[in-house]
Design an enzyme around this catalytic site. Structure first.
Site, PDB file in Angstrom:
ATOM      1  N   PRO A  16       0.844  -1.205   0.000  1.00 44.90           N
ATOM      2  CA  PRO A  16       0.000   0.000   0.000  1.00 44.90           C
ATOM      3  C   PRO A  16       0.873   1.246   0.000  1.00 44.90           C
ATOM      4  O   PRO A  16       1.789   1.371   0.811  1.00 44.90           O
ATOM      5  CB  PRO A  16      -0.782  -0.127   1.320  1.00 44.90           C
ATOM      6  CG  PRO A  16       0.081  -0.984   2.194  1.00 44.90           C
ATOM      7  CD  PRO A  16       0.794  -1.928   1.281  1.00 44.90           C
ATOM      8  N   MET A  17       0.597   2.154  -0.938  1.00 44.67           N
ATOM      9  CA  MET A  17       1.371   3.393  -1.042  1.00 44.67           C
ATOM     10  C   MET A  17       0.404   4.556  -1.232  1.00 44.67           C
ATOM     11  O   MET A  17      -0.376   4.570  -2.185  1.00 44.67           O
ATOM     12  CB  MET A  17       2.357   3.319  -2.220  1.00 44.67           C
ATOM     13  CG  MET A  17       3.448   2.283  -2.067  1.00 44.67           C
ATOM     14  SD  MET A  17       4.531   2.172  -3.527  1.00 44.67           S
ATOM     15  CE  MET A  17       3.457   1.242  -4.665  1.00 44.67           C
ATOM     16  N   ALA A  18       0.470   5.521  -0.319  1.00 48.76           N
ATOM     17  CA  ALA A  18      -0.427   6.670  -0.380  1.00 48.76           C
ATOM     18  C   ALA A  18      -0.236   7.418  -1.691  1.00 48.76           C
ATOM     19  O   ALA A  18       0.885   7.736  -2.082  1.00 48.76           O
ATOM     20  CB  ALA A  18      -0.173   7.598   0.802  1.00 48.76           C
ATOM     21  N   GLN A  70      -6.468  -0.846   3.455  1.00 49.47           N
ATOM     22  CA  GLN A  70      -5.682  -0.464   4.624  1.00 49.47           C
ATOM     23  C   GLN A  70      -6.306   0.729   5.323  1.00 49.47           C
ATOM     24  O   GLN A  70      -6.685   1.710   4.680  1.00 49.47           O
ATOM     25  CB  GLN A  70      -4.240  -0.133   4.232  1.00 49.47           C
ATOM     26  CG  GLN A  70      -3.363   0.118   5.457  1.00 49.47           C
ATOM     27  CD  GLN A  70      -1.925   0.416   5.108  1.00 49.47           C
ATOM     28  OE1 GLN A  70      -1.598   1.544   4.768  1.00 49.47           O
ATOM     29  NE2 GLN A  70      -1.064  -0.585   5.200  1.00 49.47           N
ATOM     30  N   CYS A 100       3.635   3.301   8.211  1.00 49.39           N
ATOM     31  CA  CYS A 100       3.896   4.575   7.535  1.00 49.39           C
ATOM     32  C   CYS A 100       4.747   5.474   8.423  1.00 49.39           C
ATOM     33  O   CYS A 100       4.393   5.751   9.572  1.00 49.39           O
ATOM     34  CB  CYS A 100       2.587   5.276   7.197  1.00 49.39           C
ATOM     35  SG  CYS A 100       2.820   6.868   6.374  1.00 49.39           S
ATOM     36  N   LYS A 140       0.470  -4.274   8.941  1.00 55.27           N
ATOM     37  CA  LYS A 140       1.763  -3.920   8.343  1.00 55.27           C
ATOM     38  C   LYS A 140       2.500  -2.993   9.305  1.00 55.27           C
ATOM     39  O   LYS A 140       1.936  -2.011   9.785  1.00 55.27           O
ATOM     40  CB  LYS A 140       1.592  -3.231   6.991  1.00 55.27           C
ATOM     41  CG  LYS A 140       2.909  -3.004   6.252  1.00 55.27           C
ATOM     42  CD  LYS A 140       2.669  -2.540   4.814  1.00 55.27           C
ATOM     43  CE  LYS A 140       3.962  -2.571   4.009  1.00 55.27           C
ATOM     44  NZ  LYS A 140       4.906  -1.515   4.379  1.00 55.27           N
ATOM     45  N   ASN A 201       8.950  -7.119   3.209  1.00 57.21           N
ATOM     46  CA  ASN A 201       8.881  -5.916   2.386  1.00 57.21           C
ATOM     47  C   ASN A 201      10.163  -5.104   2.567  1.00 57.21           C
ATOM     48  O   ASN A 201      10.720  -5.048   3.652  1.00 57.21           O
ATOM     49  CB  ASN A 201       7.652  -5.094   2.824  1.00 57.21           C
ATOM     50  CG  ASN A 201       7.521  -3.750   2.134  1.00 57.21           C
ATOM     51  OD1 ASN A 201       7.229  -2.753   2.774  1.00 57.21           O
ATOM     52  ND2 ASN A 201       7.719  -3.703   0.844  1.00 57.21           N
ATOM     53  N   ASP A 203      13.215  -3.094  -0.340  1.00 52.62           N
ATOM     54  CA  ASP A 203      14.359  -3.249  -1.256  1.00 52.62           C
ATOM     55  C   ASP A 203      14.236  -4.427  -2.206  1.00 52.62           C
ATOM     56  O   ASP A 203      15.244  -4.970  -2.658  1.00 52.62           O
ATOM     57  CB  ASP A 203      15.675  -3.384  -0.476  1.00 52.62           C
ATOM     58  CG  ASP A 203      16.044  -2.117   0.281  1.00 52.62           C
ATOM     59  OD1 ASP A 203      15.412  -1.077   0.020  1.00 52.62           O
ATOM     60  OD2 ASP A 203      16.947  -2.175   1.132  1.00 52.62           O
ATOM     61  N   GLY A 225       6.794  -2.345  -3.368  1.00 52.58           N
ATOM     62  CA  GLY A 225       6.183  -1.035  -3.464  1.00 52.58           C
ATOM     63  C   GLY A 225       6.828  -0.164  -4.511  1.00 52.58           C
ATOM     64  O   GLY A 225       6.483  -0.217  -5.696  1.00 52.58           O
TER      65      GLY A 225
END
Length: 335
Positions: A16-18, A70, A100, A140, A201, A203, A225
């Site tokens: 999940p990425m804002a 999320q 986050c 997460k 999660n 790299d 991501g």
């Protein structure tokens, strides 16, 4: 892969990425090889439920199952309410954000800031699990809040005791933000201490790295991501490598152009022209990263106000490259 009762294509997850993992991006990544994609976070603040942004984020029309949403916040009752709201609007998995590192999230004691308050973590997790008893809840988080305070194993054990069904761990502390290298040893330690699925999660930018992380941590899957921004075909490349030990040929310019055009059409349809053009700019920039002449193109493209102009500029850029070098690929680009 069977994950929380859902049969997934594989064990590759979209992080999940804002501002990134909206419905068009999630759908595209699933089409190109991801097993599951988690939505960008939805605030637990009930006052925002009526906003256009929140309604869009809760729009899962046509999305491939399972739908994982999320939520972020620091108040147990509000988080429980947010979980129920999203399940009522189509969510099949609720994911809780404690990873986050953004100041605007951490300043209200949400996101990774919560890792400093283990008792509150337990309250939030218990409240959300109780609120949606028929829906799997996942979590997460990061390895800790700084390098002197790595409490990921403790948080994972709390999560398991509270009924969380799976965890994803970004291999950095909150203080690290996105700097340095992901620490897979902590993820491996967590995996050894809980029985629920653990997703690694951080790299993971190449098929080889994905295999290395799976082998090193013992994780049940990997979550990707930033490496997928402008490079959504990374999932099929990893999937193929994990199955065969060989590499797929990288996409040629013509295919990248087709993938981008389909992505842009979906963005315009989802957001409308005015917002769609603005959102599309960052995606076009990611797709063109590393291609000759891309910096000049991006500067000019970012000034264009309409769908027609944006598409015309994009077509001209890609068709020009294809005509001059039809066999050119993106090997090594946007890694």
């Amino acid at each position: 892969m069977n994950f929380l009762g859902f049969q997934l294509r594989n064990n590759l997850f979209v992080a999940p990425m804002a501002g990134v993992t909206d419905r068009p991006f999630r759908q595209l990544c699933k089409q190109l090889g991801a097993g599951l994609a988690v939505s960008e976070m939805v605030t637990s603040n009930s006052l925002l439920y009526g906003s256009a942004k929140t309604r869009r984020r809760a729009n899962h029309t046509g999305e491939v199952d399972p739908i994982s949403v999320q939520i972020a916040g620091a108040d147990p009752a509000m988080m429980a309410q947010a979980a129920r709201y999203n399940v009522d609007h189509g969510a099949q998995i609720i994911d809780i954000n404690m990873g986050c590192p953004a100041k605007k999230i951490c300043n209200v004691m949400a996101g990774s800031a919560l890792m400093q308050h283990e008792a509150l973590v337990a309250e939030i997790l218990e409240a959300v699990v109780r609120a949606v008893p028929d829906t799997p809840v996942t979590l997460k988080f990061r390895t800790g809040w700084n390098r002197d305070n790595k409490n990921a194993p403790t948080i994972a054990r709390i999560a398991e005791q509270c009924g969380i069904r799976a965890v994803a761990i970004h291999g950095r502390t909150r203080a690290d933000q996105y700097m340095g290298h992901a620490e897979y040893d902590t993820i491996a330690l967590v995996k050894s201490q809980v029985r629920i699925p653990v997703i690694a999660n951080g790299d993971i930018t190449t098929p080889e790295q994905a295999k290395f992380v799976l082998d090193t941590t013992g994780a049940d899957g990997v979550m990707i991501g930033r490496a997928a921004q402008g490079r959504p075909w990374l999932f099929r490349e990893i999937e193929h490598y994990l199955k065969t030990g060989t590499h797929l040929p990288p996409p040629q310019m013509g295919e990248i152009h087709r993938i981008l055009r389909a992505h842009l059409d979906d963005l315009y349809g989802f957001y409308g022209e005015e917002t769609g053009v603005k959102i599309a700019r960052k995606h076009i920039s990611w797709y063109t990263k590393g291609i000759v002449g891309a910096a000049h193109f991006r500067h000019a493209m970012n000034q264009l106000p309409s769908v027609a102009e944006q598409l015309a500029a994009t077509d001209e850029f890609f068709l020009g490259h294809a005509a001059n070098d039809p066999l050119r690929t993106t090997e090594g680009i946007a890694a």
